[in-house]
Design a protein around this motif. Sequence first.
Motif, PDB file in Angstrom:
ATOM      1  N   PRO A 123      85.427  -2.011 134.462  1.00 33.66           N
ATOM      2  CA  PRO A 123      84.508  -3.198 134.660  1.00 33.66           C
ATOM      3  C   PRO A 123      83.558  -2.957 135.659  1.00 33.66           C
ATOM      4  O   PRO A 123      82.515  -3.661 135.732  1.00 33.66           O
ATOM      5  N   MET A 124      83.932  -1.879 136.781  1.00 32.76           N
ATOM      6  CA  MET A 124      82.703  -1.688 137.806  1.00 32.76           C
ATOM      7  C   MET A 124      81.705  -0.977 137.480  1.00 32.76           C
ATOM      8  O   MET A 124      80.506  -1.503 137.733  1.00 32.76           O
ATOM      9  N   GLU A 125      81.710  -0.055 136.379  1.00 27.68           N
ATOM     10  CA  GLU A 125      80.623   0.436 135.990  1.00 27.68           C
ATOM     11  C   GLU A 125      79.832  -0.405 135.123  1.00 27.68           C
ATOM     12  O   GLU A 125      78.530  -0.529 135.019  1.00 27.68           O
ATOM     13  N   LYS A 126      80.456  -1.201 134.250  1.00 32.22           N
ATOM     14  CA  LYS A 126      79.724  -2.181 133.393  1.00 32.22           C
ATOM     15  C   LYS A 126      79.087  -3.262 134.288  1.00 32.22           C
ATOM     16  O   LYS A 126      77.821  -3.693 133.757  1.00 32.22           O
ATOM     17  N   SER A 127      79.701  -3.575 135.457  1.00 31.60           N
ATOM     18  CA  SER A 127      79.260  -4.570 136.137  1.00 31.60           C
ATOM     19  C   SER A 127      77.852  -4.029 136.558  1.00 31.60           C
ATOM     20  O   SER A 127      76.787  -4.689 136.879  1.00 31.60           O
TER      21      SER A 127
ATOM     22  N   CYS B  79      75.877  -7.228 129.506  1.00 26.67           N
ATOM     23  CA  CYS B  79      76.896  -8.533 129.118  1.00 26.67           C
ATOM     24  C   CYS B  79      77.613  -8.417 127.952  1.00 26.67           C
ATOM     25  O   CYS B  79      78.921  -8.800 128.098  1.00 26.67           O
ATOM     26  N   ASP B  80      77.010  -7.771 126.888  1.00 27.09           N
ATOM     27  CA  ASP B  80      77.863  -7.431 125.753  1.00 27.09           C
ATOM     28  C   ASP B  80      79.086  -6.366 126.089  1.00 27.09           C
ATOM     29  O   ASP B  80      80.199  -6.456 125.628  1.00 27.09           O
ATOM     30  N   MET B  81      78.547  -5.355 126.901  1.00 26.31           N
ATOM     31  CA  MET B  81      79.468  -4.586 127.115  1.00 26.31           C
ATOM     32  C   MET B  81      80.927  -5.223 128.217  1.00 26.31           C
ATOM     33  O   MET B  81      82.061  -4.824 127.991  1.00 26.31           O
ATOM     34  N   LEU B  82      80.452  -6.057 128.781  1.00 28.57           N
ATOM     35  CA  LEU B  82      81.449  -6.933 129.677  1.00 28.57           C
ATOM     36  C   LEU B  82      82.440  -7.760 128.817  1.00 28.57           C
ATOM     37  O   LEU B  82      83.310  -8.312 129.299  1.00 28.57           O
ATOM     38  N   GLY B  83      81.858  -8.058 127.501  1.00 28.97           N
ATOM     39  CA  GLY B  83      82.165  -9.253 126.764  1.00 28.97           C
ATOM     40  C   GLY B  83      82.107 -10.624 127.340  1.00 28.97           C
ATOM     41  O   GLY B  83      83.000 -11.459 127.401  1.00 28.97           O
ATOM     42  N   MET B  84      80.873 -10.749 127.918  1.00 31.47           N
ATOM     43  CA  MET B  84      80.729 -11.764 128.837  1.00 31.47           C
ATOM     44  C   MET B  84      79.261 -12.474 128.529  1.00 31.47           C
ATOM     45  O   MET B  84      78.418 -11.828 127.974  1.00 31.47           O
ATOM     46  N   ASP B  85      79.243 -13.846 128.441  1.00 31.22           N
ATOM     47  CA  ASP B  85      77.844 -14.565 128.294  1.00 31.22           C
ATOM     48  C   ASP B  85      76.807 -14.227 129.494  1.00 31.22           C
ATOM     49  O   ASP B  85      77.329 -14.392 130.666  1.00 31.22           O
TER      50      ASP B  85
ATOM     51  N   THR C 163      74.918  -3.929 134.653  1.00 31.23           N
ATOM     52  CA  THR C 163      74.305  -5.534 134.195  1.00 31.23           C
ATOM     53  C   THR C 163      73.485  -6.205 135.270  1.00 31.23           C
ATOM     54  O   THR C 163      72.559  -6.763 135.156  1.00 31.23           O
ATOM     55  N   VAL C 164      74.335  -6.062 136.642  1.00 35.74           N
ATOM     56  CA  VAL C 164      73.766  -6.824 137.653  1.00 35.74           C
ATOM     57  C   VAL C 164      72.297  -6.130 138.201  1.00 35.74           C
ATOM     58  O   VAL C 164      71.798  -6.802 139.008  1.00 35.74           O
ATOM     59  N   ASP C 165      72.154  -4.876 138.177  1.00 30.83           N
ATOM     60  CA  ASP C 165      71.231  -4.127 138.780  1.00 30.83           C
ATOM     61  C   ASP C 165      69.858  -4.851 138.400  1.00 30.83           C
ATOM     62  O   ASP C 165      69.153  -5.327 139.538  1.00 30.83           O
TER      63      ASP C 165
END
Length: 195
Positions: free
Chosen positions: A105-109, A161-167, A112-114
């Motif tokens: 989750p840390m890596e995916k976040s 977002c897709d990696m995180l499974g989030m919208d 995404t947020v960068d």
Amino acid sequence: MERLTLEEAKKLNATMVTEDHLILHAANVSAAMGAMAEHFGADAEEKEEWEAVGWLHDYDYEKYPEEHLAHTEAPLREAGVPERDIRAILSHGYGIVNDVKPETPMEKSLFTVDELTGIVQAAARMRPHGITDMKIKSFMKKWKSKNFAANCDRPLILKGCDMLGMDIRDVASIVISGMQAHAEALQLTGNGEDA
């Protein structure tokens, strides 16, 4: 070092990064990562580690913009940064400059947020009260306008977002609230003048 602290991350980053806009970007990403950590149920120590990774993620970018992340692993390892934190930092270059795939989750976040913080920051700067009263609805209008903050890679953000499974709306809401908590430090309190 068992866990990277924010203080250590700031110290290390300062040895390589001097440009104000890059330091501000580090602060933006750090704030966003703290909020993402909370979303994933991190405790206070874990949250700080996520913030620290966010602060340090562009460690070599100012000095080596054409070789971003190629000059990160060895010096951070030498400085005692834990392997998981080094890997998280490297993973934000996945598919761009390396093949370190975000898995946690840390890596995916971070991946995404960068870029996402760039659009949030740009949108906040256009508002009289900066990010302090920004709502997701007004952000989404800017998000949908492809010409707005056009240099921020929207397909990459959506891939994250897709990696995180989030919208995107949910991730952006978390990022906005994380940045709101640090509005003053991020210079996003606005000028108070209604347009």
